[in-house]
Design a protein around this motif. Structure first.
Motif, PDB file in Angstrom:
ATOM      1  N   LYS A 263      -3.198  -9.186  -9.931  1.00 20.57           N
ATOM      2  CA  LYS A 263      -2.242  -8.736  -8.919  1.00 20.57           C
ATOM      3  C   LYS A 263      -2.720  -7.527  -8.122  1.00 20.57           C
ATOM      4  CE  LYS A 263       0.461 -12.034 -10.029  1.00 20.57           C
ATOM      5  NZ  LYS A 263       0.487 -13.228  -9.151  1.00 20.57           N
ATOM      6  N   ASN A 285       4.834 -13.084  -4.781  1.00 20.22           N
ATOM      7  CA  ASN A 285       3.925 -13.300  -5.914  1.00 20.22           C
ATOM      8  C   ASN A 285       3.221 -12.007  -6.324  1.00 20.22           C
ATOM      9  OD1 ASN A 285       3.507 -16.263  -6.903  1.00 20.22           O
ATOM     10  ND2 ASN A 285       3.853 -16.439  -4.690  1.00 20.22           N
ATOM     11  N   LYS A 286       3.751 -10.879  -5.847  1.00 21.92           N
ATOM     12  CA  LYS A 286       3.303  -9.535  -6.229  1.00 21.92           C
ATOM     13  C   LYS A 286       1.872  -9.232  -5.795  1.00 21.92           C
ATOM     14  CE  LYS A 286       6.520  -9.479 -10.117  1.00 21.92           C
ATOM     15  NZ  LYS A 286       6.707  -9.299 -11.581  1.00 21.92           N
ATOM     16  N   LEU A 287       1.480  -9.798  -4.651  1.00 21.68           N
ATOM     17  CA  LEU A 287       0.144  -9.568  -4.110  1.00 21.68           C
ATOM     18  C   LEU A 287       0.236  -8.805  -2.790  1.00 21.68           C
ATOM     19  CD1 LEU A 287      -1.245 -13.123  -4.826  1.00 21.68           C
ATOM     20  CD2 LEU A 287      -2.220 -11.023  -5.768  1.00 21.68           C
TER      21      LEU A 287
END
Length: 372
Positions: A263, A285-287
């Motif tokens: 991440k 997606n926590k990117l």
């Protein structure tokens, strides 16, 4: 000059400096990353490119420069892989100094995994080390066309070949060292050949697992020296269910790799004909994500506004993932600068060109940063 006039003069100077400082703080909060991506200049054009950094990128508050180097450097670790006309260490030092002086984050790129050929020609890595080829049975055509029976767009190296990372990481380490880089862009876009059924190592393996494995392998190697990985995001998008297609999204089932990769990787989310909203998908997606544009001025303007809107409306934990915007250039640096010089003289136009797109992106950033 009387004291009264002096007070007015210095008061005016102070006001202008305060306004400029506030504008800088404003743009840094609205768009922390304001990036420009282009191929590294050839040695003969380094001086002109340094001038472009000083007089165009810095002046327009571009704070990140991604330079696609690939084999355009005189590698000491693997001289067999350098181009015939390649940048010297001194050439690179000039680029590094110009970026340092202008507080521009310089990120070198070497295409890893995919893009190991182009049209009818194999690129340096697979020419010198053909054993790394994921699809050695696919022969390069005399005349290239798309589509074709082999589904050949660009060759890939086999991510599971036991010797491939020793070679490519030598290149990565050397290029990061000479560029004094704290981040590296690995490309990894448009990977059509992966997990080929004829590959003795990859056959039958989940393509998403293969792709994520290669991303994480590169990321982990960079992390050993506290360097961050940037990649293009198209292979992490389902090109079929979204309708985005096989270029800006995946048709070979690599998309679920988005849940498998580290991440702390920065995703460059490129969409060139429509301002897709996939930055939200990556942030969910926590990117970290940087929206990337190319040649359509209207699309670029929308992408800048979208990124600012995401950051203004997101919760703090998500806001930090919306990093900013990036102009990508897919011609050589010298021809682009020629085009951009013409656009500067003629003003902003709506024609579909890289130079018009960049000028529009810069103007949109300027307008937004100056709006209360």
């Amino acid at each position: 000059m009387s004291n009264r006039i002096k007070d007015i003069f210095f008061g005016f100077i102070f006001l202008m400096c305060s306004i400029a400082l506030q504008a800088q703080k404003n743009i840094d909060d609205l768009l922390p990353v304001r990036a420009f991506c282009i191929s590294a200049p050839k040695p003969v054009n380094v001086e002109r490119f340094v001038q472009f950094i000083n007089e165009d990128l810095a002046v327009n508050k571009i704070n990140t420069l991604v330079l696609r180097v690939d084999f355009n450097y005189q590698f000491k670790s693997h001289p067999e892989l350098q181009d015939s006309s390649a940048l010297s260490e001194e050439d690179v030092r000039q680029l590094v100094t110009a970026c340092k002086n202008n507080h521009i984050h310089l990120i070198p790129q070497i295409n890893l995994l995919g893009h190991q050929s182009w049209a009818g020609a194999v690129n340096k890595l697979l020419r010198v080390y053909p054993e790394f080829d994921e699809t050695p049975t696919v022969q390069m055509p005399v005349v290239y066309g798309w589509p074709n029976p082999d589904s050949l767009y660009c060759k890939s190296y086999c991510p599971l070949h036991p010797s491939v990372h020793k070679i490519v990481f030598d290149l990565v380490d050397e290029i990061c060292t000479v560029f004094e880089a704290t981040a590296f862009h690995a490309g990894m876009d448009e990977v059509f050949y992966l997990g080929d059924y004829r590959c003795p190592r990859c056959a039958g393996k989940d393509k998403a697992v293969l792709f994520a494995g290669e991303v994480n392998t590169i990321r982990n190697h960079l992390a050993e020296k506290k360097r961050k990985l940037w990649i293009w995001g198209d292979r992490l998008i389902d090109g079929k269910s979204t309708g985005i297609g096989e270029w800006e999204g995946s048709f070979n089932n690599t998309q679920s790799a988005v849940r498998l990769i580290s991440k702390d990787i920065v995703i460059c989310d490129w969409h060139y004909d429509k301002a897709e909203q996939t930055a939200v998908y990556f942030a969910n997606n926590k990117l970290a994500v940087v929206t990337s544009t190319w040649r359509n001025p209207a699309v670029a303007a929308t992408q800048v506004r979208d990124m600012v809107r995401y950051r203004r409306t997101a919760k703090p934990a998500v806001k930090k993932l919306y990093q900013g915007v990036m102009q990508t250039i897919w011609s050589n640096s010298n021809s682009f600068i020629d085009d951009y010089e013409s656009v500067k003289l003629s003003g902003i136009q709506t024609d579909t060109t890289q130079a018009n797109c960049f000028k529009t992106m810069l103007n949109e950033i300027k307008v937004i940063s100056e709006t209360p």
